[in-house]
Design an enzyme around this catalytic site. Structure first.
Site, mmCIF file in Angstrom:
data_model
loop_
_atom_site.group_PDB
_atom_site.id
_atom_site.type_symbol
_atom_site.label_atom_id
_atom_site.label_comp_id
_atom_site.label_asym_id
_atom_site.label_seq_id
_atom_site.Cartn_x
_atom_site.Cartn_y
_atom_site.Cartn_z
ATOM 1 N N LEU A 29 0.839 -1.201 0.000
ATOM 2 C CA LEU A 29 0.000 0.000 0.000
ATOM 3 C C LEU A 29 0.868 1.244 0.000
ATOM 4 C CD1 LEU A 29 -2.613 -0.936 2.731
ATOM 5 C CD2 LEU A 29 -3.080 -0.600 0.309
ATOM 6 N N GLN A 79 4.839 3.066 1.696
ATOM 7 C CA GLN A 79 5.998 2.949 2.549
ATOM 8 C C GLN A 79 5.865 3.959 3.654
ATOM 9 O OE1 GLN A 79 9.416 2.769 0.109
ATOM 10 N NE2 GLN A 79 10.667 1.863 1.697
ATOM 11 N N GLY A 80 5.596 3.482 4.843
ATOM 12 C CA GLY A 80 5.388 4.392 5.954
ATOM 13 C C GLY A 80 6.716 4.805 6.545
ATOM 14 N N GLY A 81 6.630 5.477 7.676
ATOM 15 C CA GLY A 81 7.830 5.983 8.313
ATOM 16 C C GLY A 81 8.950 4.964 8.409
ATOM 17 N N PHE A 82 8.667 3.813 8.957
ATOM 18 C CA PHE A 82 9.753 2.900 9.250
ATOM 19 C C PHE A 82 9.562 1.516 8.655
ATOM 20 C CE2 PHE A 82 9.289 6.070 12.523
ATOM 21 C CZ PHE A 82 10.501 6.703 12.375
ATOM 22 N N GLY A 83 8.689 1.402 7.725
ATOM 23 C CA GLY A 83 8.502 0.084 7.140
ATOM 24 C C GLY A 83 7.552 0.141 5.971
ATOM 25 N N VAL A 89 3.992 -0.913 4.208
ATOM 26 C CA VAL A 89 2.635 -1.229 4.611
ATOM 27 C C VAL A 89 1.976 -2.078 3.521
ATOM 28 C CG1 VAL A 89 0.442 -0.309 5.391
ATOM 29 C CG2 VAL A 89 2.541 0.951 5.850
ATOM 30 N N LYS A 119 1.809 -3.194 8.795
ATOM 31 C CA LYS A 119 3.054 -2.435 8.680
ATOM 32 C C LYS A 119 4.203 -3.314 9.138
ATOM 33 C CE LYS A 119 4.950 1.984 10.146
ATOM 34 N NZ LYS A 119 4.518 3.257 10.719
ATOM 35 N N ASP A 124 4.364 14.680 12.448
ATOM 36 C CA ASP A 124 4.460 14.493 10.999
ATOM 37 C C ASP A 124 3.085 14.550 10.347
ATOM 38 O OD1 ASP A 124 5.835 14.230 8.653
ATOM 39 O OD2 ASP A 124 6.101 12.069 8.795
#
Ligand SMILES: *[C@@H]1O[C@H](CO)[C@@H](O)[C@H](O)[C@H]1NC(C)=O
Ligand SMILES: *[C@@H]1O[C@H](CO)[C@@H](O)[C@H](O)[C@H]1NC(C)=O
Ligand SMILES: *[C@@H]1O[C@H](CO)[C@@H](O)[C@H](O)[C@H]1NC(C)=O
Ligand SMILES: *[C@@H]1O[C@H](CO)[C@@H](O)[C@H](O)[C@H]1NC(C)=O
Ligand SMILES: *[C@@H]1O[C@H](CO)[C@@H](O)[C@H](O)[C@H]1NC(C)=O
Length: 669
Positions: free
Chosen positions: A354, A356-360, A362, A379, A474
């Site tokens: 879906l 790419q979030g902050g640290f990984g 999704v 995530k 953020d």
């Protein structure tokens, strides 16, 4: 109104690289992993304007902000430790270490930029950069040090700007203690353009044979689907005894610079360095630093990042600590088996990604364990990523206690075999930015108002109704998700932190760094390096303007030959009494004029340069619901002053005072 058509700079975010230092490292492939601005802080030495951003080493800034522009910059990024390049034992004669340095570079320029000044692969006695080494000095030397034998520096330059001593503005050169190359090779006849108008990746091989003392440079255009093999013929081949110029212990890395008018982004996407190293007497070992990379996606997004880098202490969380903490959390949501999530996401298939979030990454998933299947978003934090664990814990400890209809709901978690996963409700309508900037169905006015009311309500909850104050840090359109009815759900608590005067939780402290997204970051953050409830309000103001105007807050608008940021442009229209002209033109006349004016003024009020002058969340909610008068906004944007009066929390909040400004990202679509 004569501003330019939405200018969208497209920078290709590439690369996925992971550093492993081991003598016999298995090649490891980490899809979507990259040079990581969190975990690789200690892998390299950075100078003031260099950083890791978007998975790439950025030698010079890849964005402009209040503190600096793209012009007249230089930077170096060097591998954190030095290598012993020859033996001090006389019996070894003049044995010098062989090395291979293979990297993928992208020297990017907009087609209206004059490219410059240059980029270099560098071996030097230390990682510091001389003062004033921008422009023609390429981050290698400066007007007073150029040519000094005391520089102990050898570099391969990729020069994109012609000086009077250069053959042209597109050549490579062997530089010994000087930017005046001892040998240059023009690339044009070879069909290579270092910084063409269309962003291009090049693979470069720099190979040195310590016995023959021959250095060779090869270069080939890199096409992801069909990566080039090293060409047969080197572009440059020279005999040089490195022992004559370099210190015995030297550092490997890169440098780059921009000039007064000539600018470019100097990026390294992958790097693989192999150095034969003299360790002890006659004991030669091969140390291999692998930066294998595998790219699976092409993101045509403008990602401009600014990195102010500060080394951080790392703590490793033992697996048992993580599990223990998780299980002790009160009211903890469900624990999933890794297998369940693997099945739900088709084995974490690329097609299920879906975002790419902050640290990984999704993934979308479907839980089939019950009769009714449930849609989830999973995530997955990067593996073997110690920082990731801390981020995971921070996100978990904060979000699991939050309950609000405008926050993304955490459904569960999984921690097995070092893999960290969080499970959320799936949001069928994706993120706000996708709708806002989509060409076909942009958000209608009702949806826009509903989204802003929802986000304001979530923000108020975070700052006031929950027992600890939470700063999201953020807020931006891509972090606001939409359910099937276009209700906003604030997500990505990867950067959030709880402001708690008494208790400094480990995770909160470790999650240092004011992060955020340029255009959404309050001006005081550049000075205080800390996020506050007021800086979240500033981010909300940027979001209001973005949603009403349909333009990214970081975008520059041209009006009568002046450049304006979105907020300055809206402020100018407000002064001229025609603020409604800033409303997204794609809405046509399908919006409510009074509501639009109210929201725009609210957006400006929240963008007040002085933190204490911004409205509080309670007032914001009341203004949106119409139970409080629209704020009065002065015709001219007040001047930002520093130091300013203290903000609501700053004086009492010792927890946040040691945060450093670690990263600001600007993303346009
Ligand atoms: C450069 O490499 C990245 C992946 O690392 C890829 O996404 C991008 O499309 C490449 N750019 C070009 C112009 O090939
Ligand atoms: C460098 O690469 C070449 C092959 O291109 C190989 O023969 C050589 O052993 C490598 N040297 C080192 C130091 O890894
Ligand atoms: C060159 O760099 C050195 C070391 O940083 C510095 O002392 C010197 O002043 C610089 N020279 C110029 C002309 O900036
Ligand atoms: C390095 O040079 C030596 C001596 O010229 C030669 O025997 C050796 O094969 C070379 N090594 C590589 C990896 O090319
Ligand atoms: C860049 O530096 C040169 C001198 O080296 C100076 O003349 C010029 O004004 C500077 N440009 C900017 C944009 O700061």
């Amino acid at each position: 109104m004569g501003f330019s058509k939405r200018s969208s700079i497209t920078y290709i975010v590439m690369s996925l690289a992971m550093i492993s230092v081991a003598s016999a490292a298995e090649p490891r492939h980490f899809p979507f992993s990259a040079f990581d601005e969190k975990t690789d802080q200690n892998t390299f030495h950075f100078t003031q304007y260099s950083s890791i951003d978007n998975g790439a080493l950025q030698l010079t800034p890849d964005t402009e902000n209040e503190d600096h522009s793209l012009t007249n910059k230089s930077g170096r990024i060097m591998y954190h430790r030095s290598f012993t390049l020859w033996s001090s034992d006389n019996e070894d004669g003049d044995g010098v270490a062989s090395f291979n340095s293979t990297f993928l570079m992208n020297i990017y320029r907009e087609n209206n930029w004059i490219g410059g000044e240059g980029f270099a692969f560098l071996i030097a006695s230390d990682w510091n950069i001389p003062d004033q080494s921008y422009g023609q000095w390429l981050g290698l030397t400066n007007a007073s040090t150029d040519g000094n034998i005391g520089n102990h520096m050898v570099a391969i330059e990729f020069d994109t700007r012609q000086q009077d001593f250069d053959p042209d503005d597109n050549h490579i050169g062997l530089n010994i203690n000087s930017v005046r190359s001892s040998k240059t090779v023009s690339l044009k006849p070879l069909g290579i353009e270092i910084s063409p108008e269309v962003g291009t990746n090049y693979s470069v091989w720099v190979q040195y044979n310590g016995s023959s003392k021959v250095i060779e440079v090869y270069m080939a255009k890199h096409i992801r689907t069909n990566p080039p093999a090293r060409p047969e013929t080197p572009l440059l081949r020279e005999t040089i005894n490195l022992k004559d110029y370099l210190k015995q212990d030297s550092y490997f890395g890169f440098s780059g610079s921009t000039g007064n008018t000539a600018i470019q982004l100097n990026c390294v996407l992958e790097w693989d360095l192999e150095v034969e190293e003299f360790k002890t007497r006659k004991d030669m070992t091969l140390l291999k630093i692998g930066v294998p990379a595998l790219a699976l996606s092409v993101l045509f997004v403008l990602w401009l990042g600014f990195g102010y880098v500060k080394k951080r202490k790392r703590t490793s969380l033992e697996e048992s600590d993580v599990l223990g903490t998780l299980k002790r959390l009160p009211g903890m949501p469900r624990e999933f088996k890794y297998k369940e999530l693997k099945e739900a996401t088709d084995n974490f298939h690329v097609s299920m990604i879906l975002g790419q979030g902050g640290f990984g990454i999704v993934y979308r998933g479907t839980l089939r364990d019950t009769k009714t299947s449930a849609e989830i978003a999973v995530k997955k934090f990067s593996r073997d990523n110690i920082k990731g664990k801390d981020d995971f814990m921070a996100e978990l400890t904060i979000i699991h206690r939050l309950r609000h209809k405008n926050l993304v709901r955490l459904v569960g978690w999984c921690y097995e075999k070092g893999e960290l996963l969080l499970v959320y409700d799936f949001m069928p309508n994706g993120s706000v930015d996708r709708h806002l900037f989509s060409n076909q169905n942009t958000l209608n006015w009702e949806h826009r108002c509903k989204i802003l009311a929802g986000v304001a309500s979530a923000l108020h909850y975070l700052q006031n109704e929950y027992d600890q104050k939470v700063v999201h840090r953020d807020l931006k359109a891509s972090n606001i998700l939409l359910d099937s009815e276009f209700n906003a759900r604030l997500g990505d608590f990867g950067l959030a932190r709880a402001l708690d005067q008494e208790r400094n939780s480990h995770a909160e402290l470790e999650l240092a760094g004011v992060a955020g997204t340029l255009g959404y970051v309050a001006p005081e953050c550049f000075h205080t390096r800390k996020a506050t409830p007021e800086s979240d309000v500033f981010g909300f103001g940027a979001l209001v303007l973005e949603i009403v105007c349909g333009r990214s807050p970081g975008i520059q608008l041209i009006h009568e030959q002046h450049q304006f940021s979105l907020v300055d442009w809206v402020w100018m229209l407000h002064r001229e009494g025609c603020i409604e002209e800033s409303v997204d033109e794609r809405l046509g006349s399908n919006y409510v004029l009074d509501e639009a004016k109210k929201l725009l003024l609210l957006g400006l009020a929240c963008s007040h340069p002085i933190a204490s002058e911004r409205p509080q969340t309670q007032a914001i909610c009341q203004i949106i619901s119409g139970t409080m008068a629209v704020p009065s906004v002065p015709p001219f944007k007040p001047v930002f002053t520093w130091p300013s009066m203290s903000t609501r929390y700053s004086s009492t909040d010792s927890t946040v005072s040691n945060i450093t400004l670690s990263r600001i990202t600007l993303s346009h679509l």
